[in-house]
Design an enzyme around this catalytic site. Structure first.
Site, mmCIF file in Angstrom:
data_model
loop_
_atom_site.group_PDB
_atom_site.id
_atom_site.type_symbol
_atom_site.label_atom_id
_atom_site.label_comp_id
_atom_site.label_asym_id
_atom_site.label_seq_id
_atom_site.Cartn_x
_atom_site.Cartn_y
_atom_site.Cartn_z
ATOM 1 N N GLU A 143 -57.071 105.806 -20.602
ATOM 2 C CA GLU A 143 -56.286 106.859 -19.944
ATOM 3 C C GLU A 143 -54.910 107.015 -20.580
ATOM 4 O O GLU A 143 -53.877 106.838 -19.919
ATOM 5 C CB GLU A 143 -56.181 106.580 -18.444
ATOM 6 C CG GLU A 143 -57.516 106.652 -17.747
ATOM 7 C CD GLU A 143 -57.416 106.558 -16.226
ATOM 8 O OE1 GLU A 143 -56.396 106.082 -15.719
ATOM 9 O OE2 GLU A 143 -58.376 106.975 -15.551
ATOM 10 N N CYS A 151 -42.210 108.176 -22.882
ATOM 11 C CA CYS A 151 -41.118 107.314 -23.333
ATOM 12 C C CYS A 151 -39.938 108.133 -23.839
ATOM 13 O O CYS A 151 -40.105 109.169 -24.469
ATOM 14 C CB CYS A 151 -41.616 106.404 -24.450
ATOM 15 S SG CYS A 151 -40.365 105.216 -24.969
ATOM 16 N N GLU A 303 -65.651 106.680 -15.837
ATOM 17 C CA GLU A 303 -65.377 106.014 -14.562
ATOM 18 C C GLU A 303 -65.752 106.974 -13.442
ATOM 19 O O GLU A 303 -65.059 107.977 -13.211
ATOM 20 C CB GLU A 303 -63.897 105.622 -14.447
ATOM 21 C CG GLU A 303 -63.473 104.610 -15.493
ATOM 22 C CD GLU A 303 -62.027 104.149 -15.351
ATOM 23 O OE1 GLU A 303 -61.425 104.370 -14.286
ATOM 24 O OE2 GLU A 303 -61.504 103.568 -16.316
HETATM 25 C C1 GLA Z 1 -58.286 104.440 -13.748
HETATM 26 C C2 GLA Z 1 -58.362 103.351 -14.780
HETATM 27 C C3 GLA Z 1 -59.052 102.136 -14.300
HETATM 28 C C4 GLA Z 1 -58.708 101.867 -12.884
HETATM 29 C C5 GLA Z 1 -59.100 103.038 -12.035
HETATM 30 C C6 GLA Z 1 -58.811 102.825 -10.572
HETATM 31 O O1 GLA Z 1 -59.140 105.494 -13.895
HETATM 32 O O2 GLA Z 1 -58.896 103.737 -16.004
HETATM 33 O O3 GLA Z 1 -58.650 101.053 -15.106
HETATM 34 O O4 GLA Z 1 -57.355 101.667 -12.797
HETATM 35 O O5 GLA Z 1 -58.358 104.139 -12.436
HETATM 36 O O6 GLA Z 1 -57.440 102.828 -10.310
HETATM 37 ZN ZN ZN Z 2 -40.253 105.267 -27.232
#
Ligand code: GLA
Ligand code: ZN
Length: 666
Positions: A143, A151, A303
């Site tokens: 992600e 930053c 996910e």
């Molecule tokens: C995100 C992340 C996971 C986990 C889930 C649930 O999608 O990629 O590592 O943190 O959310 O919070």
């Molecule tokens: Zn930076």
């Protein structure tokens, strides 16, 4: 084989448990797992000392049950040894404070030091697993860009100077395009240009937009370094990344997706942050259509929600059938792989309450049974589904530059570009009309309707693209605040909607930004709508048609009776200009009207909360019916179908869907 799996963290559990996990997975027909994306401190326990033994053994145990593996490069969360040796790798927030150790996604993406370590672990993993036949693909990082506002450190600021030099070539050009003369900000050297820190207060909009582009590019480059290594050392395996749908707005996802083999998507339909809200299935649908639109190709879910979400707060438990329903909704919108997050709920860590398929205790329960049921179904139907395509005749343009420019200047405190897009999307969604969410410069001739919501920053090539589309016979809907800005985020010199004025056949004579407690009435007069009245809110463009016909007029304020919505015929096509930005009924009504004008048929008429979507393969259609209601609902079918989830039983006429029931009809 349709990829069906879970995100698995063997490093959280004793090794003696792994065989049981693998067996239970196998019994649920799980055939793929994602591993290791947060395992850096186990893979490189000390600088330069790599330990892949445990991961090799975990992969072997899984492979023993026919389960294949996607490996994440673990760079989203750094090990403590790296942090303490190089405190400069931490990101600096907009308030100027540097982040400290303790969470994840806290590194500076331009940091040379961080990039060095990131390349090193990526290279070690790529070399080690290149020939492992059980490892089928890679996920870069995790992600990217999430959880922070990017930053603002000194290294980033310096890099921004280089980035600007490349973009503008000369300071004269930059000063001119930003209008730096305003408040006397004319720059003599690249190094004088600041980062838009909070301490600098409301920045020049040109600088602020370029900063957002630069910050996005920083992550795109960061990812590219890993991709280059993976492609070179491990060329047989696919590369994906887990993106965050329509919700996430910091990175230009078109750029981020470009070098990937396919887009991965993390979809949580019910989050712990929204415990008070009802589930809105249109948002998940929009997320999928956005992800599918990035490469105009099917995506995977990396996910998929497998239980209540929770960090500090625990979210509402998914009702029996919801997890399966949501996963089928993903498939119905083009997902060609489903991976549930996650296998077993962790006993430790910030995400102790982010529930997996198994609870903390590790024994199979209700959620396991539900996913097992789906595993068996996918085992039978997966081949039929995989590779089939969603076909949309409607496109909504999604423009990150515009989204960012509205973050910089909201225009109206009640306005949100995301909400505006959602409102327009729902207009089609509720009528079961498939939508592609695409880049504004994409080839559009295949669509019967294109919607360009508030296309605020309008590059010339996009204006040309829209003009060509309309000339060629397309139906285009544009809304207020379109064509306001050039690419440097300066306001254009011509009357609004700027470069779109010729095809819209209209000029914005003036505009009124409405307080949240005010709306204006719209009285419709166009054929098919005449006599109807609706409310509009947030914004009111007062229009002067040049060649357009009036569709609706305002009913209140000093501009009562003046045009609010117009329709113009241009070339073989037409442009509907809506000089307003909101109205809960408005865009649903306009969508219905446009669908009639463009002769688009909904897939099926369904009662509220029942979604219909379709996927096509070899000229055959799979119709998905998804009952998002907690009660049963009756759908009237247009002819006889076979219900593939009920062994092909014939269904026709009025069929009843149980709460959260899914039908796949052929
Ligand atoms: C995100 C992340 C996971 C986990 C889930 C649930 O999608 O990629 O590592 O943190 O959310 O919070
Ligand atoms: Zn930076």
């Amino acid at each position: 084989m349709f990829p069906f799996g879970v995100d698995y963290y063997p490093e959280h559990w004793p090794e003696e448990r792994w065989p049981r996990d693998a067996r239970l997975m196998h019994e649920a027909r799980i055939n793929v797992v994602r591993l290791a994306e947060f395992a850096w401190s186990r893979l490189e326990p000390e600088e330069g000392r790599f330990d892949f033994d445990w991961l090799d053994r975990a992969i072997d145990v899984l492979a023993g049950h026919g389960i294949r593996v996607i490996l994440g490069t673990p760079t989203a969360s750094m090990p403590p040894w790296l942090a303490s040796k190089h405190p400069d790798v931490f990101m600096t927030l907009q308030d100027g404070k540097r982040r400290t150790y303790g969470n994840r996604r806290n590194y500076c993406p331009t940091s040379e030091t961080y990039r060095l370590y990131s390349r090193r672990i990526t290279q070690a993993m790529a070399e080690h697993y290149a020939d492992n036949p059980h490892v089928i693909g890679w996920q870069t990082d995790n992600e990217l860009g999430g959880q922070t506002g990017g930053c603002y450190c000194e290294a980033c600021r310096e890099d921004f100077g280089r980035w600007l030099q490349e973009r503008y070539g000369s300071l004269d050009k930059l000063n001119e395009q930003w209008g730096a003369v305003f408040w006397s900000h004319v720059y003599n050297t690249w190094s004088e240009i600041p980062a838009p820190l909070e301490s600098g207060s409301s920045p020049n909009p040109g600088l602020a937009l370029d900063w957002k582009r630069f910050a996005s590019d920083a992550y795109v480059d960061f990812q590219q370094e890993q991709i280059d290594i993976l492609r070179e050392l491990s060329p047989q395996k696919f590369i994906t990344h887990n993106l965050m749908g329509f919700r996430f707005d910091q990175l230009n996802y078109f750029d981020l997706a470009e070098p990937l083999d396919f887009v991965g998507y993390d979809i949580y339909v019910r989050m712990q942050w929204t415990i008070e809200n009802e589930v809105d299935p249109s948002l998940a649908a929009l997320g999928h259509d956005t992800m599918r639109g990035l490469k105009r190709q099917n995506h995977w879910v990396i996910e998929q929600q497998s239980g209540s979400g929770g960090w500090e707060i625990v979210s509402v438990a998914p009702r029996p059938g919801e997890l399966r329903l949501w996963a089928y909704q993903s498939i119905a919108h083009g997902a060609d792989g489903i991976i549930f997050f996650r296998w077993r709920t962790a006993r430790w860590g910030t995400e102790q309450y982010w529930h997996g398929v198994l609870d903390h205790h590790g024994e199979p329960g209700r959620r396991y049974s539900e996913i097992q049921q789906m595993g068996h179904e996918i085992h039978v139907l997966g081949d039929l589904i995989q590779g089939s395509e969603v076909r949309a005749e409607v496109a909504i343009l999604h423009h990150y530059d515009t989204r960012w420019a509205f973050q910089i200047q909201q225009n109206n405190p009640s306005f949100s570009y995301a909400e505006h897009v959602k409102q327009i999307y729902r207009g089609f969604y509720r009528q079961n009309v498939p939508v592609d969410v695409v880049h504004p410069a994409t080839e559009l001739s295949g669509f019967k309707i294109v919607v360009a919501p508030a296309l605020y920053v309008l590059p010339g090539e996009v204006a040309d693209n829209l003009q060509q589309y309309v000339q060629g016979g397309g139906t285009l809907l544009i809304t207020a605040r379109s064509g306001v800005k050039d690419e440097a985020n300066a306001v254009v010199e011509q009357p609004l909607p700027g470069l779109l004025a010729p095809i819209a056949g209209v000029a914005v004579e003036e505009y009124d930004s409405l307080p949240s407690w005010k709306s204006n009435g719209l009285a419709f007069e166009a054929p098919g709508l005449e006599g109807e009245t609706l409310e509009s809110a947030i914004w009111a463009d007062v229009l002067t048609p040049t060649t357009a016909e009036v569709v609706a007029r305002y009913t209140r304020e000093y501009y009562a009776g003046r045009p609010a919505i117009t329709l113009n015929h241009a070339g073989a096509g037409r442009v509907l200009y809506a000089g307003t930005l909101a109205g809960s009924e408005l865009f649903t009504r306009l969508a219905r009207w446009l669908l009639e004008l463009a002769s688009i048929e909904p897939l099926l008429e369904t009662p509220h909360g029942v979604e219909a979507t379709a996927r096509w393969k070899n000229g055959r259609r799979l119709l998905f019916l998804l009952n998002h209601n907690e009660s049963s609902a009756t759908v009237t079918l247009d002819h006889d179908y076979r219900n593939l989830l009920r062994e092909g039983a014939v269904v026709s006429g009025n069929v009843s869907l149980a709460p959260y029931e899914v039908m796949i009809l052929q």
